[in-house]
Design a protein around this motif. Sequence first.
Motif, short mmCIF file in Angstrom:
data_model
loop_
_atom_site.label_atom_id
_atom_site.label_comp_id
_atom_site.label_asym_id
_atom_site.label_seq_id
_atom_site.Cartn_x
_atom_site.Cartn_y
_atom_site.Cartn_z
N ALA A 301 43.75 3.01 18.46
CA ALA A 301 42.61 2.81 17.56
C ALA A 301 41.67 4.00 17.60
CB ALA A 301 41.87 1.52 17.92
N LEU A 302 41.44 4.55 18.79
CA LEU A 302 40.60 5.74 18.92
C LEU A 302 41.26 6.95 18.29
CD1 LEU A 302 39.28 5.28 22.58
CD2 LEU A 302 38.13 4.71 20.44
N VAL A 303 42.58 7.05 18.42
CA VAL A 303 43.31 8.14 17.75
C VAL A 303 43.13 8.05 16.24
CG1 VAL A 303 45.60 9.07 17.26
CG2 VAL A 303 45.00 8.44 19.60
N ALA A 304 43.20 6.84 15.69
CA ALA A 304 43.01 6.66 14.25
C ALA A 304 41.63 7.13 13.82
CB ALA A 304 43.22 5.19 13.88
N ILE A 305 40.60 6.81 14.62
CA ILE A 305 39.24 7.23 14.30
C ILE A 305 39.15 8.76 14.29
CG2 ILE A 305 36.88 7.29 15.17
CD1 ILE A 305 37.27 4.42 16.14
N CYS A 306 39.70 9.38 15.33
CA CYS A 306 39.62 10.85 15.44
C CYS A 306 40.39 11.54 14.33
CB CYS A 306 40.15 11.30 16.81
SG CYS A 306 39.11 10.81 18.20
N VAL A 307 41.56 11.00 13.97
CA VAL A 307 42.34 11.60 12.89
C VAL A 307 41.61 11.48 11.56
CG1 VAL A 307 44.47 11.37 11.55
CG2 VAL A 307 44.56 11.34 14.04
N ALA A 308 40.90 10.36 11.37
CA ALA A 308 40.12 10.20 10.14
C ALA A 308 39.03 11.26 10.04
CB ALA A 308 39.51 8.80 10.09
N ALA A 321 53.97 5.44 15.89
CA ALA A 321 53.29 4.28 16.45
C ALA A 321 51.94 4.04 15.78
CB ALA A 321 53.10 4.46 17.96
N LEU A 322 51.22 5.12 15.46
CA LEU A 322 49.92 4.99 14.81
C LEU A 322 50.06 4.36 13.44
CD1 LEU A 322 46.87 5.64 14.87
CD2 LEU A 322 47.42 7.88 13.89
N GLU A 328 47.31 1.07 7.62
CA GLU A 328 46.44 0.70 6.50
C GLU A 328 44.99 1.08 6.77
OE1 GLU A 328 45.00 -3.29 4.03
OE2 GLU A 328 46.66 -3.41 5.47
N GLN A 329 44.53 0.79 8.00
CA GLN A 329 43.13 1.14 8.34
C GLN A 329 42.92 2.64 8.30
OE1 GLN A 329 45.08 -1.08 9.98
NE2 GLN A 329 43.87 -2.50 11.23
N THR A 331 44.48 4.87 6.46
CA THR A 331 44.43 5.31 5.06
C THR A 331 43.06 5.05 4.45
OG1 THR A 331 46.80 4.90 4.79
CG2 THR A 331 45.47 5.03 2.78
N ARG A 332 42.49 3.89 4.73
CA ARG A 332 41.18 3.55 4.17
C ARG A 332 40.07 4.41 4.79
NH1 ARG A 332 40.74 -2.87 4.64
NH2 ARG A 332 38.68 -2.42 3.76
N MET A 333 40.19 4.72 6.08
CA MET A 333 39.19 5.57 6.71
C MET A 333 39.27 6.99 6.19
SD MET A 333 38.89 4.33 10.70
CE MET A 333 40.60 4.65 11.11
N GLN A 334 40.47 7.48 5.97
CA GLN A 334 40.63 8.84 5.45
C GLN A 334 40.17 8.96 4.01
OE1 GLN A 334 44.83 9.46 6.43
NE2 GLN A 334 44.22 10.99 7.95
N ARG A 335 40.19 7.84 3.30
CA ARG A 335 39.73 7.85 1.91
C ARG A 335 38.21 7.96 1.86
NH1 ARG A 335 41.72 2.98 0.09
NH2 ARG A 335 43.78 3.95 0.04
N GLY A 336 37.53 7.46 2.88
CA GLY A 336 36.08 7.57 2.97
C GLY A 336 35.37 6.58 2.08
#
Length: 483
Positions: A301-308, A321-322, A328-329, A331-336
Amino acid sequence: MSVRQAPTYQQGAPERPIDDDSDVEEEALANDYREQVGYRDGEDYDLDQHMSVGGGPQDLQAQLQAAATPLEYQATIETKIQSYDSYCNLFHFILNSEGPVDIEVPSYYWAWDVIDEFIYQFNSFCSFRQRLAFNQTTTQVNEDEIAVLRENPNTWGCYSVLNVLYSLIQRSQISEQLAARKRGEDPAPYAGEYGSRSLYQMLGYFSIIGLLRVHCLLGDFSLALKTLDDIELNKKAMFARVMAANFTTYYYIGFSYMMMHRYADALRSFNHILIYVSRTKNFQKGAQYDSITKKNDQMYALVAICVAFYPQRLDDTIHTALREKYGEQLTRMQRGGPEALPIFEELFRAACPKFISPTPPDFDQPHLNIDPVEHQLSIFMEEVKNNMYSPTVRSYLKLYTTMDLTKLAGFLEVDADTLRSWLLVNKQRSRQVRHSEGPLLEGDVVNSSDLDYAMQGDMIHVSEAKVGRRLVDWYLRNLARTY
């Protein structure tokens, strides 16, 4: 973050020659991990076999075993206070005896279990006390518990815990020994009478990891990283041979970097330990396997935040694995945009440490108490809000070489002044400090974006960012380096 299990002590593992760049090193670490989880049947360690201290007013053998044994989950408040008193007595005896305590330490697994459980109980007790203060009810049970806490305000106090950890480090002179090793010197002359004993050396060493954890729980992320100045982060380190210590160390390093907006360094820390866990998953079983699986999900989950915040290429294993866990989360975070805010908040709550306050809560005026988790969440969400339109702004800027600020503001349906502030924030965030060598707080300032722009009056001039010489130097230095 604590990966807890009932202690399984093994005969002290011999020192292994380790080559950072070879598969032999990975096999050595895997063998260490097999020992920790009791991979071979019939190798449980008997602490009594290695005790050289006789009986006395203090049953030292029983105290040592209890110190490394997890407290029952449903333990009463009286039991938690009694456990605190037991730890105080044990550490007082170890630190203040006339001369070093003459005990043959079972292994570094045992030393880690003692420090890990000590901090875990401290964290749990503080969280329990905070919950009572924030959710006071009229039930007799809670009133009794609050009365007990009022009578014991210093139990599991922050000062006491920090004092123990710093005292163990000072008594063992482990910092001086580690600094000597980094200089290529013999650490023995710096050890002193206490530091030459394995009991003090190991407890002092893992107390440094414990300080990293405690300072992070208190929200002092720069001090948390500074505590590791004397520890070299490589696979020869003692903490790397203990799975729980290895996992804990890189989790708190990564999280501290993330809260300091150094996302590249955070991702490197998370990736390092997640790859290691994936290579040893065949050895995981029982309660420890369940705990590591849960903590693994939190780290992803922290990796997803940092990648966003900082898009970059990940190891194929981590990337797969991510996408499976948080595709889905992510993709939505990267969309902003505003719709991404709840996702950031949800993942942060699920993956952050159980922050604690340095002072006991006020039971008389509960409305004055600040929830440390909510406090850190609010700080994190301010960063998210400052960057939530960055992906959209970038998508427009990539289409132009020159663009009017007012025109872009119209596309985004915001006023020009608001857009100007977004652009300034995004420009600043594109320059990050990235660690290469030396203390964790140090590093080179590099441009982390492939897009650069400058504002002149109401005009935005866009260009592809050129990789500076300092960034090239950084890549060359780290080409063959394993974090």
